[in-house]
Motif scaffolding. Structure first.
Motif, PDB file in Angstrom:
ATOM      1  N   ALA A   1       0.827  -1.212   0.000  1.00  0.00           N
ATOM      2  CA  ALA A   1       0.000   0.000   0.000  1.00  0.00           C
ATOM      3  C   ALA A   1       0.857   1.257   0.000  1.00  0.00           C
ATOM      4  N   ASP A   2       2.020   1.184   0.605  1.00  0.00           N
ATOM      5  CA  ASP A   2       2.904   2.338   0.694  1.00  0.00           C
ATOM      6  C   ASP A   2       4.173   2.098  -0.106  1.00  0.00           C
ATOM      7  N   LYS A   3       4.959   3.162  -0.235  1.00  0.00           N
ATOM      8  CA  LYS A   3       6.218   3.072  -0.957  1.00  0.00           C
ATOM      9  C   LYS A   3       7.184   2.160  -0.207  1.00  0.00           C
ATOM     10  N   LEU A   4       7.885   1.333  -0.953  1.00  0.00           N
ATOM     11  CA  LEU A   4       8.858   0.429  -0.337  1.00  0.00           C
ATOM     12  C   LEU A   4      10.052   1.205   0.189  1.00  0.00           C
ATOM     13  N   GLU A   5      10.525   0.802   1.362  1.00  0.00           N
ATOM     14  CA  GLU A   5      11.709   1.403   1.958  1.00  0.00           C
ATOM     15  C   GLU A   5      12.796   0.354   2.080  1.00  0.00           C
ATOM     16  N   PRO A   6      14.063   0.735   1.818  1.00  0.00           N
ATOM     17  CA  PRO A   6      15.154  -0.242   1.982  1.00  0.00           C
ATOM     18  C   PRO A   6      15.224  -0.746   3.418  1.00  0.00           C
ATOM     19  N   LEU A   7      15.556  -2.016   3.550  1.00  0.00           N
ATOM     20  CA  LEU A   7      15.665  -2.625   4.872  1.00  0.00           C
ATOM     21  C   LEU A   7      17.070  -3.186   5.030  1.00  0.00           C
ATOM     22  N   GLY A   8      17.744  -2.788   6.119  1.00  0.00           N
ATOM     23  CA  GLY A   8      19.071  -3.320   6.382  1.00  0.00           C
ATOM     24  C   GLY A   8      20.136  -2.650   5.526  1.00  0.00           C
ATOM     25  N   TRP A   9      21.343  -3.145   5.672  1.00  0.00           N
ATOM     26  CA  TRP A   9      22.490  -2.556   4.991  1.00  0.00           C
ATOM     27  C   TRP A   9      23.329  -3.664   4.364  1.00  0.00           C
ATOM     28  N   CYS A  10      22.869  -4.201   3.250  1.00  0.00           N
ATOM     29  CA  CYS A  10      23.642  -5.222   2.552  1.00  0.00           C
ATOM     30  C   CYS A  10      24.941  -4.585   2.046  1.00  0.00           C
ATOM     31  N   LYS A  11      26.054  -5.239   2.344  1.00  0.00           N
ATOM     32  CA  LYS A  11      27.362  -4.710   1.962  1.00  0.00           C
ATOM     33  C   LYS A  11      28.142  -5.759   1.187  1.00  0.00           C
ATOM     34  N   LEU A  12      29.055  -5.283   0.357  1.00  0.00           N
ATOM     35  CA  LEU A  12      29.979  -6.154  -0.359  1.00  0.00           C
ATOM     36  C   LEU A  12      31.375  -5.884   0.186  1.00  0.00           C
ATOM     37  N   ASN A  13      32.009  -6.917   0.739  1.00  0.00           N
ATOM     38  CA  ASN A  13      33.357  -6.772   1.294  1.00  0.00           C
ATOM     39  C   ASN A  13      34.350  -7.527   0.422  1.00  0.00           C
ATOM     40  N   PHE A  14      35.469  -6.895   0.139  1.00  0.00           N
ATOM     41  CA  PHE A  14      36.509  -7.580  -0.620  1.00  0.00           C
ATOM     42  C   PHE A  14      37.851  -6.902  -0.357  1.00  0.00           C
ATOM     43  N   LEU A  15      38.911  -7.570  -0.737  1.00  0.00           N
ATOM     44  CA  LEU A  15      40.260  -7.044  -0.596  1.00  0.00           C
ATOM     45  C   LEU A  15      40.777  -6.589  -1.949  1.00  0.00           C
ATOM     46  N   ALA A  16      41.593  -5.564  -1.920  1.00  0.00           N
ATOM     47  CA  ALA A  16      42.192  -5.030  -3.140  1.00  0.00           C
ATOM     48  C   ALA A  16      43.558  -4.466  -2.782  1.00  0.00           C
ATOM     49  N   THR A  17      44.209  -3.844  -3.726  1.00  0.00           N
ATOM     50  CA  THR A  17      45.470  -3.144  -3.455  1.00  0.00           C
ATOM     51  C   THR A  17      45.372  -1.739  -4.006  1.00  0.00           C
ATOM     52  N   VAL A  18      45.930  -0.801  -3.278  1.00  0.00           N
ATOM     53  CA  VAL A  18      46.037   0.594  -3.712  1.00  0.00           C
ATOM     54  C   VAL A  18      47.505   0.970  -3.636  1.00  0.00           C
ATOM     55  N   ASP A  19      48.064   1.272  -4.778  1.00  0.00           N
ATOM     56  CA  ASP A  19      49.504   1.570  -4.852  1.00  0.00           C
ATOM     57  C   ASP A  19      50.319   0.436  -4.223  1.00  0.00           C
ATOM     58  N   ASP A  20      49.941  -0.788  -4.563  1.00  0.00           N
ATOM     59  CA  ASP A  20      50.625  -1.997  -4.109  1.00  0.00           C
ATOM     60  C   ASP A  20      50.476  -2.277  -2.615  1.00  0.00           C
ATOM     61  N   SER A  21      49.591  -1.533  -1.924  1.00  0.00           N
ATOM     62  CA  SER A  21      49.337  -1.784  -0.506  1.00  0.00           C
ATOM     63  C   SER A  21      47.965  -2.448  -0.357  1.00  0.00           C
ATOM     64  N   PRO A  22      47.867  -3.512   0.436  1.00  0.00           N
ATOM     65  CA  PRO A  22      46.575  -4.199   0.588  1.00  0.00           C
ATOM     66  C   PRO A  22      45.568  -3.325   1.334  1.00  0.00           C
ATOM     67  N   VAL A  23      44.338  -3.333   0.860  1.00  0.00           N
ATOM     68  CA  VAL A  23      43.260  -2.566   1.486  1.00  0.00           C
ATOM     69  C   VAL A  23      42.019  -3.447   1.563  1.00  0.00           C
ATOM     70  N   ARG A  24      41.142  -3.072   2.486  1.00  0.00           N
ATOM     71  CA  ARG A  24      39.836  -3.714   2.620  1.00  0.00           C
ATOM     72  C   ARG A  24      38.796  -2.734   2.114  1.00  0.00           C
ATOM     73  N   VAL A  25      37.922  -3.175   1.219  1.00  0.00           N
ATOM     74  CA  VAL A  25      36.899  -2.315   0.622  1.00  0.00           C
ATOM     75  C   VAL A  25      35.524  -2.807   1.053  1.00  0.00           C
ATOM     76  N   THR A  26      34.713  -1.884   1.540  1.00  0.00           N
ATOM     77  CA  THR A  26      33.325  -2.188   1.883  1.00  0.00           C
ATOM     78  C   THR A  26      32.423  -1.282   1.052  1.00  0.00           C
TER      79      THR A  26
END
Length: 290
Positions: A162-187
């Motif tokens: 009946a009403d507009k849908l609202e997002p529920l929760g905070w689905c996240k994607l977590n992965f590892l990468a490198t920035v300037d050859d340094s390991p980083v965690r990306v969310t």
């Protein structure tokens, strides 16, 4: 015979989890058990000069709140329920930061005692990388795709919101990468495209107490096969095992005829106690927002 074997070997296999849930359950219930902080209690007699002794008790404070409500809404008839005693839900707490050390003060409004906790220095905060990136726009937007899919799901379920849908929760994607050859965690947060990039050192960021308590409260099944997914299966195994231990324990008790009379009395007391606790806690949660 089968009941005894099942009772024995299930218990032996899940013994680490029995110890874990027993110890961490007590840690959740008592902050002073295996504490990270240094705790110092202060007797109520030492606080008489501070004015804390004049702090109203639960009944007095409830009357004061009712009086204030009456003044704020004179057209309404507001009466305190005499059949349900007013109760504080928690202690009063304060905190302050002193360099890298955090202190907390806890005041008990019932017995007027107090205690102070000094926590060890916080672990080094995660070092942010690529600070200029706060959020990213993806094409096509994954959240938009999910949003467009919802009406199809609802049609298949025979439902129409009946009403507009609202997002529920905070689905996240977590992965590892490198920035300037340094390991980083990306969310990456699917809901709004927010991105956190922090230096990755391989450390878990939890103290031992925090980690074990987190294991105790971990629940649900992630959509990936990983350690957390496997942990959820052991949570299910513990649930099944507890029921199995109860059933097999009853079977073993019934087989020993000389204990049936006393055991029946114990079970009756147990059922009555459980019923009392059930209705007592139901009444507590019905009257509070906890």
């Amino acid at each position: 015979m089968f009941a005894r074997r099942a009772h024995l070997y299930i218990g032996l296999f899940l013994l680490p989890w029995v110890f874990l849930y027993g110890a961490t359950g007590a840690m959740l219930n008592h902050s002073g058990l295996f504490p990270e902080a240094t705790m110092q209690t202060v007797d109520a007699n030492e606080l008489t000069d501070s004015g804390w002794a004049t702090f109203p008790n639960q009944s007095e404070l409830a009357e004061q709140v009712i009086d204030a409500m009456r003044r704020a809404s004179p057209e309404s008839t507001i009466v305190l329920d005499p059949d349900h005693a007013a109760e504080f839900t928690n202690e009063l707490g304060f905190q302050w930061q002193e360099g890298e050390t955090r202190h907390t003060v806890h005041l008990n409004p019932v017995d007027k005692s107090a205690w102070v906790a000094t926590f060890p220095q916080n672990r080094e905060p995660l070092e942010p990388v690529l600070k200029e990136i706060n959020r990213v726009e993806l094409t096509p937007n994954p959240m938009a795709i999910a949003t467009q899919t919802v009406p199809t799901v609802l049609d298949a379920a025979g439902m129409q919101p009946a009403d507009k849908l609202e997002p529920l929760g905070w689905c996240k994607l977590n992965f590892l990468a490198t920035v300037d050859d340094s390991p980083v965690r990306v969310t990456y947060v699917l809901r709004d495209g927010h991105v956190d990039v922090t230096r990755y050192t391989g450390e878990d960021g939890y103290s031992p107490r925090q980690f074990f308590v987190r294991l105790h409260t971990s629940h649900g099944q992630p959509p990936h096969w990983n350690g957390r997914q496997l942990w959820s299966f052991f949570i299910d195994a513990m649930a099944i095992a507890m029921v199995t231990w109860g059933v097999t324990g009853l079977l073993m008790w019934w087989q020993i005829k000389r204990t049936r009379l006393i055991g029946s009395g114990v079970i009756a007391i147990s059922v009555l106690t459980a019923a009392f606790m059930y209705y007592s806690m139901m009444d507590f949660y019905a009257a509070t927002k906890l």
